[in-house]
Design an enzyme around this catalytic site. Sequence first.
Site, PDB file in Angstrom:
ATOM      1  N   HIS A  52       0.807  -1.218   0.000  1.00  0.00           N
ATOM      2  CA  HIS A  52       0.000   0.000   0.000  1.00  0.00           C
ATOM      3  C   HIS A  52       0.842   1.271   0.000  1.00  0.00           C
ATOM      4  O   HIS A  52       0.402   2.306  -0.515  1.00  0.00           O
ATOM      5  CB  HIS A  52      -0.946  -0.015   1.207  1.00  0.00           C
ATOM      6  CG  HIS A  52      -2.059  -1.008   1.069  1.00  0.00           C
ATOM      7  ND1 HIS A  52      -3.191  -0.743   0.344  1.00  0.00           N
ATOM      8  CD2 HIS A  52      -2.196  -2.273   1.539  1.00  0.00           C
ATOM      9  CE1 HIS A  52      -3.994  -1.801   0.379  1.00  0.00           C
ATOM     10  NE2 HIS A  52      -3.423  -2.748   1.099  1.00  0.00           N
TER      11      HIS A  52
ATOM     12  N   ASP B 136       0.282   4.224  -2.529  1.00  0.00           N
ATOM     13  CA  ASP B 136       0.127   5.644  -2.215  1.00  0.00           C
ATOM     14  C   ASP B 136       1.079   6.488  -3.068  1.00  0.00           C
ATOM     15  O   ASP B 136       0.717   7.577  -3.537  1.00  0.00           O
ATOM     16  CB  ASP B 136       0.422   5.894  -0.735  1.00  0.00           C
ATOM     17  CG  ASP B 136      -0.687   5.374   0.176  1.00  0.00           C
ATOM     18  OD1 ASP B 136      -1.770   5.039  -0.344  1.00  0.00           O
ATOM     19  OD2 ASP B 136      -0.455   5.299   1.401  1.00  0.00           O
TER      20      ASP B 136
ATOM     21  N   GLU C 115      -8.676   5.213  -6.092  1.00  0.00           N
ATOM     22  CA  GLU C 115      -7.746   5.491  -7.184  1.00  0.00           C
ATOM     23  C   GLU C 115      -8.398   6.285  -8.308  1.00  0.00           C
ATOM     24  O   GLU C 115      -7.885   6.338  -9.427  1.00  0.00           O
ATOM     25  CB  GLU C 115      -7.195   4.169  -7.739  1.00  0.00           C
ATOM     26  CG  GLU C 115      -8.205   3.325  -8.488  1.00  0.00           C
ATOM     27  CD  GLU C 115      -9.001   2.398  -7.585  1.00  0.00           C
ATOM     28  OE1 GLU C 115      -9.556   1.408  -8.081  1.00  0.00           O
ATOM     29  OE2 GLU C 115      -9.075   2.668  -6.367  1.00  0.00           O
TER      30      GLU C 115
END
Length: 339
Positions: A224, A228, A259
Amino acid sequence: MSTTRPSYAETRETLRWRVALVLVALMSTLMLALGLLNTSLGLTDTARLAWIVFTLNATSLLGLLWLPRRAGTMAFFGVILGLIVFAIGFGWWHERPLHYWGFLFPVVVVFLLPAWRAMVAMLVFGLFVCGVAMLQIAPIDVVRFASVYGLMVCFVTTYALLEERAGVMLREVGDRDGLTGCFNRRRFNEAMARRVAPRAEATRLGVLLADVDHFKAINDQRGHLEGDGVLMAVASTLQRALQSEAERGRAKLYRYGGEEFAVLVSGRDPAQLGLLAEALRSAIAAGGDGLGPGEVTISVGVAAWWQGSEAPEAALQRADEALYEAKRGGRNRVVVAPG
């Protein structure tokens, strides 16, 4: 479209309105007590002033309840400022020094004017009060009043400047997405809501929905934190590609959720919107900001409409359907919705 929480400006106006209601109640009680007291003591002039203030204060309550909140609040504080000036003049006319009413002016004027304008108004009013007081009290008492009043102006102006700066910072924090720095979903919803009513001149509008392709796989394979980083790189690239349109006030970029990004555009027909969307897609595919060429791609759905001719929600739905058509068509492409 989802319901949004009140913005900072809306919350501030509500609080100011509530403060005005509380002040009406307190001032009415105080003036009623002073009117009765001065009447019982035989102080006819000051009793008359108390009843005048009480009456205008009660009238202000009607304005607070019947007018729109912002208008009612501004009218209330305007009336209070007028009463303060009136009280000084009333005291001069009846040869009663009422210069101490001047201490109320700074704490009221900051509710009406920006900090620097409020400071100028405070200084001008202070000179007025000192001029009147010179005709009624000893010079040393005028100096004492001016000294305390000057300190109050300094403190109130400092507070007002800090409050204005804090307001700017709160609005910035409230309007921006914490990760990408784009305007957030709440700001997007507000912008769409403002595009409901028709305008005197027909206004062409457009909405672009851009979704990062295979983003779940990026999160699953890289983690993750890497995901990011991809979102920040995509946002930065989109901002740069939109810079020319943004500087002209024709486009704004929002993080729509996850997203997905949204762009609101004005003054562009469907063909031009399609070209803009293609420029955004190409910019992402070309890489940059830590992304390699072709490493990340986006799919874009586009919808155009005339303000007032179609609900913004309907246009947004068409853009969403176009986005999913781009996804189904193989991704890394632009689809312009008909209509």
